[in-house]
Write a protein that holds these residues in place. Sequence first.
Motif, PDB file in Angstrom:
ATOM      1  N   HIS A 155     -12.174  14.196  -5.126  1.00 32.11           N
ATOM      2  CA  HIS A 155     -11.139  13.178  -5.264  1.00 32.11           C
ATOM      3  C   HIS A 155     -11.673  11.887  -5.896  1.00 32.11           C
ATOM      4  CE1 HIS A 155      -8.285  15.637  -3.221  1.00 32.11           C
ATOM      5  NE2 HIS A 155      -8.965  15.662  -2.110  1.00 32.11           N
ATOM      6  N   GLY A 197      -8.504   8.544   2.361  1.00 30.10           N
ATOM      7  CA  GLY A 197      -7.603   9.302   3.226  1.00 30.10           C
ATOM      8  C   GLY A 197      -7.862  10.790   3.208  1.00 30.10           C
ATOM      9  N   HIS A 198      -8.652  11.261   2.267  1.00 30.13           N
ATOM     10  CA  HIS A 198      -9.002  12.680   2.189  1.00 30.13           C
ATOM     11  C   HIS A 198     -10.491  12.878   2.446  1.00 30.13           C
ATOM     12  CE1 HIS A 198      -5.050  12.763   0.320  1.00 30.13           C
ATOM     13  NE2 HIS A 198      -5.024  14.058   0.502  1.00 30.13           N
ATOM     14  N   GLN A 238      -5.326   2.303  -5.638  1.00 33.44           N
ATOM     15  CA  GLN A 238      -4.553   3.425  -5.122  1.00 33.44           C
ATOM     16  C   GLN A 238      -5.428   4.659  -4.895  1.00 33.44           C
ATOM     17  OE1 GLN A 238      -1.712   3.626  -8.336  1.00 33.44           O
ATOM     18  NE2 GLN A 238      -0.190   2.400  -7.239  1.00 33.44           N
ATOM     19  N   LEU A 239      -6.261   4.972  -5.877  1.00 32.57           N
ATOM     20  CA  LEU A 239      -7.064   6.187  -5.779  1.00 32.57           C
ATOM     21  C   LEU A 239      -8.182   6.055  -4.750  1.00 32.57           C
ATOM     22  CD1 LEU A 239      -7.228   7.178  -9.544  1.00 32.57           C
ATOM     23  CD2 LEU A 239      -5.850   8.207  -7.742  1.00 32.57           C
ATOM     24  N   GLN A 248       0.841  -1.193   0.000  1.00 30.13           N
ATOM     25  CA  GLN A 248       0.000   0.000   0.000  1.00 30.13           C
ATOM     26  C   GLN A 248       0.879   1.247   0.000  1.00 30.13           C
ATOM     27  OE1 GLN A 248      -2.914  -0.012   3.200  1.00 30.13           O
ATOM     28  NE2 GLN A 248      -2.990  -2.246   3.166  1.00 30.13           N
ATOM     29  N   ASP A 249       0.446   2.264  -0.745  1.00 34.27           N
ATOM     30  CA  ASP A 249       1.224   3.497  -0.837  1.00 34.27           C
ATOM     31  C   ASP A 249       1.474   4.105   0.540  1.00 34.27           C
ATOM     32  OD1 ASP A 249       1.232   3.198  -3.545  1.00 34.27           O
ATOM     33  OD2 ASP A 249      -0.358   4.650  -3.936  1.00 34.27           O
ATOM     34  N   ALA A 250       0.459   4.066   1.389  1.00 37.14           N
ATOM     35  CA  ALA A 250       0.582   4.703   2.705  1.00 37.14           C
ATOM     36  C   ALA A 250       1.581   3.984   3.606  1.00 37.14           C
ATOM     37  CB  ALA A 250      -0.789   4.750   3.383  1.00 37.14           C
ATOM     38  N   GLN A 260      -4.899   1.322 -10.379  1.00 36.04           N
ATOM     39  CA  GLN A 260      -5.234   2.722 -10.129  1.00 36.04           C
ATOM     40  C   GLN A 260      -6.433   2.842  -9.203  1.00 36.04           C
ATOM     41  OE1 GLN A 260      -5.828   4.540 -13.948  1.00 36.04           O
ATOM     42  NE2 GLN A 260      -3.675   4.360 -14.544  1.00 36.04           N
ATOM     43  N   TYR A 302      -6.573   6.892  -1.582  1.00 33.86           N
ATOM     44  CA  TYR A 302      -6.338   8.335  -1.512  1.00 33.86           C
ATOM     45  C   TYR A 302      -7.641   9.068  -1.198  1.00 33.86           C
ATOM     46  CZ  TYR A 302      -4.710  12.979  -2.902  1.00 33.86           C
ATOM     47  OH  TYR A 302      -4.375  14.311  -2.914  1.00 33.86           O
ATOM     48  N   TRP A 303      -8.704   8.684  -1.857  1.00 34.50           N
ATOM     49  CA  TRP A 303     -10.029   9.279  -1.619  1.00 34.50           C
ATOM     50  C   TRP A 303     -10.454   9.094  -0.166  1.00 34.50           C
ATOM     51  CZ3 TRP A 303     -14.659   6.053  -1.240  1.00 34.50           C
ATOM     52  CH2 TRP A 303     -15.841   6.776  -1.156  1.00 34.50           C
TER      53      TRP A 303
END
Length: 817
Positions: free
Chosen positions: A495, A488-489, A481-482, A244-246, A478, A485-486
Motif C-alpha cells: 500500500h 489503516g491497512h 489520504q494515502l 479526513q476520509d475515515a 494524495q 489508508y496505508w
Amino acid sequence: MPAYDGKTKLTFCKRLGQEWRDLTDYFDIPISDRAAFRLGDEPREVWEWLERRTRLGELTGALRDPLVNRKELIDQVLEPPPVSVPEKPSVWPGSPFPGLRRFNPEDAPIFFGRHREINELLCKLTDPKKRFIAVLGASGSGKSSLVAAGLIPRLQADAIAGSKDWRLLEFTPGGAEGDPYPILTARLEPWLKGCRSSEIIKRLRAEQGYGLIELAEQVLADRPAHAELLLFVDQFEELFTLTQDALRQPFIRLLTATARSSRVRVVATLRADFFHRCLDCPGLDRLLRDGSYSLGPPGPGALYEMMTGPAAKAGLEFEEGLVERILEDTGTGAGALALLAFALHELYESRAGDGRLAHQAYERFRGVQHAISQRAEKTFQDLASAAQAELEHVFRELVQVDERGVATRHRASLSTLAVSSAASALIDRFVDARLLVREPGEDGQPVVEMAHEALFRTWPRLQQWIQDTADDHRLCRQITQLAAYWHGHDRQAEHRWPDERVVEVVAMREHLKLKPTDFTELERDFLGPLDRDQMLAALDAPATTHEQRAIIGVRLALLGDPRPGVGLRADGLPDLVWCEVPGGEVTLEIETKNRSRIARWLSRSASNTFHVEPFQIAKYPVTYRQYRAFLEADDGYHNPAWWRGLWVDRPPEKAGRQFQRYDNHPVENLAWLEAVPFCRWLSARLGYEVRLPTEWEWQRAATGGNPANEYPWGPKWDGNRANTDESELNRSTAVGLYPHGISLVGALDMSGNVWEWCLNEYDQPRNVTPTGDARRVVRGGAWNDYRSDARAASRIDDAPGGRGNFIGFRLACSSPI
C-alpha cells in the motif's frame, strides 16, 4: 387610488429589483400578461398593470405582507415621512460594506438585495418535513451572508412562530486536522454544563449517529417546549476538501440521523461544484435531493440595493452616475458579488470628507474588476523583501487543491503560519487589508484564512502560483489520504507508493518550499527518506536495516546519487575512485574436494602463494550507469576491436539484461567476455590501462593484506555489513550501501552484493591470458549466496560466456594515474 408622481414611480421601479416576481404572484397576474412584459423592465410593467386596473392602492398592503416583506419601500419611497417632521436617522457606524468577509447576523441592518431569497428560505423552513436545507451556489454568490445576515435575524425576529426561542449553533466541518467533531463539541460545550468535552465527542461519534439529537435535548432544556436547535453548517464543501476520509461517512451519518429529529434543523451552505460529491454519499444524497435551495447571482436590481441601501444607512451618497457605472462594470456573472463587495469597501475607504463616494476615488483603484488584485499587490509590494519571501509559505497553507484542480480556502492555525517575524508581518498586513481573516479557532487559538476565494481568482500573482503548483497541491493531498489508508491497512508494503514517485515528491517539496516538518509523522513514515544528505547519513548508522539501505539506494539513484565513483565524469566516462593496495604475498585457498583437475595442477605447482605488486582497485564495482556508457558509446560495445583475440571475437547482438535498472546499482548479468572489452575500451579512452584484477590482487584488496581478515572488515562475520542471502533482500542493492563493511584499503562491497569477475583462469590460476574458453574466477559472494561464499578467500568459477543477475565486476589499475 393614490396619486404618485413620476419620480416616485421611477424610484420605486428601480428599487423593487427582482421582487417584481413576488408581486406578480401576490396579485395573481396572469401568465399571459407576464409573458408580455418587456425584458429588463418588469418592475415598470407590474406598476402599470396595477395602474391600468386601478389597484395601485393595494400596493402598500402587498409590500407589508410577510411573503413580500418590502416595507422599507413604503417608508422610503411611497409614503416617506413629511418633510416638516424630520426624523434623525440612525447612522451606521463605520463601513457599511464589509468587503470580502461575509455579512454576520449583527450586519442585518445593512444587508440588502436578498429579500426574495430570504422569504423563500423561510417558506422551506416552515415546512415541518424540511429538516435539512442546503443552500447551493457558486463561490462568491453570497450563500453564507444570506443565511447569517438574512435568514438568522429573521428567525430571531420570530419570522416562524416560536423561532425567537431557537438556539443557533454555527460551525464549519473542516476542523483541526480534518476532524469535525472537536469544533462541534466546542460550540456545544457552553450549553452543556457539567459535560466534559471528551464525553460530548464520544456521544457525537456514537455509531448510530443519534448523539446530536440526545445532546440537543440538553441544549434546549431551559427553553420552551417548541424551541429548536438550528445547526448552521457553513462551507459544507470542507467535508470533502479538509475532513479526513475515515471521518466523512460517520459525520454524514450523524447529520442524516439528526435531520430526522423534530427539535433540530440543519441549514448548510455548499459550493455548487461539490454537489455531485454529496450525491455519491449514502444518506446525504437523499437529504440534498429533498432539501436543496439554489442561490443564483444577484440581478441588477438586487445589486443596486446592495449598493444604495447600506450607503443610506451610513449616511453616504454616491456621485451622480457612479452607481450605474459600477453596475455596468460589475456584470452579473459568478463571482461578481465578491468583486462588488470589495470595490465598495475600497470606495468607502477613499470617501470624501462629506461622505461622498466619488468617481475619482473609484478610478484610483481601477474599478470593480481590479480592486482586489490592486489592493493585494500593493499590500505585497509594501512589504519588506523578507516578508515577501514568506508569501508561498503562508498561502501554501491557506489553499487546498483537490484532485480535479479546484482550489478552495483552507484554514490554518496562526502558529503554523507565523514561523518567523517576516511571516507574521505578512499576515498582519494582509489582515489589515481585509484580505485575510484572523479569528479564534475551536480551541481558542487563532486561525487564519482568506477572506474570500475571490482573492486567488483575481490576484494574478497568487493565481499564477496556484496554477503553477496545482499538481503539487494535489500531490500533497494524495499523500495525506494515502498515508492514512496505508496506516489503516497495517502499513503493508503493497500500500506504499513505488520508490519512483519519490522524484515527484522531492520536486513538489522544492516547488512548495516544504521542510520535513511540514509533513506529519505518519506522512514521513509513509514517504520514507527524501533528503540525500539524510539518506547518506543513515547509511553510516549500524542500526539501519537491510531493507532501509535498499530503499535508500534506489532513491539515491532516482534523485541523482552524489557519491564520487558511482556515476560519470563531466566528459561522460566512468568516474572512478581508486584505492591504494600495498604489495605482499597472498595464498589462495584451493579446495581439492571434487576438484580433481585442481588437485592435479597443485601436484605440479610449486606453491599456491602469489606475490602482489602494489596496485589500485576501484572503490566500487562498476555500476550500471558506468557500463551503460560503454553500451551507448559509438565506439563502445559493438566495436569488434575490443573483442579481438578473445574466445568470441565479436560482440553478442544484445547485451545481457540488467535486472536492477538503477544507475547506482552494480552492473549485472554480464559475461567475462563482456567485462574485458569494457576494460579495453575504457583504457583507450582514459589513456592508461584498466583491467580486471587477478584473484590474488582481489584477495589482497579484500583482506587489506592481513590474512587473519576472513571478511573485509575483520575475522568475524557481521550480517549488518553485507548483502548476502542472510539479509533476505533477494536482490542486489546500490553499491556502497554498507560503509561498515569497508576493507582496510577503502574498497566497499567486497563481501556480498554481486560476485566479481577476476582476470585469471580457475583451473590454472597463473594463466591470465584472455584467449581460450577456460573457466574464470569470480570472487566475493552475492546477494543470493550464504556468508561462507562472502569470505575474502572464497573462490568459485564460471564459463567466460556465463551470465547471471548475481555477477558483476570491479576494475584494477597497475600503472600510475
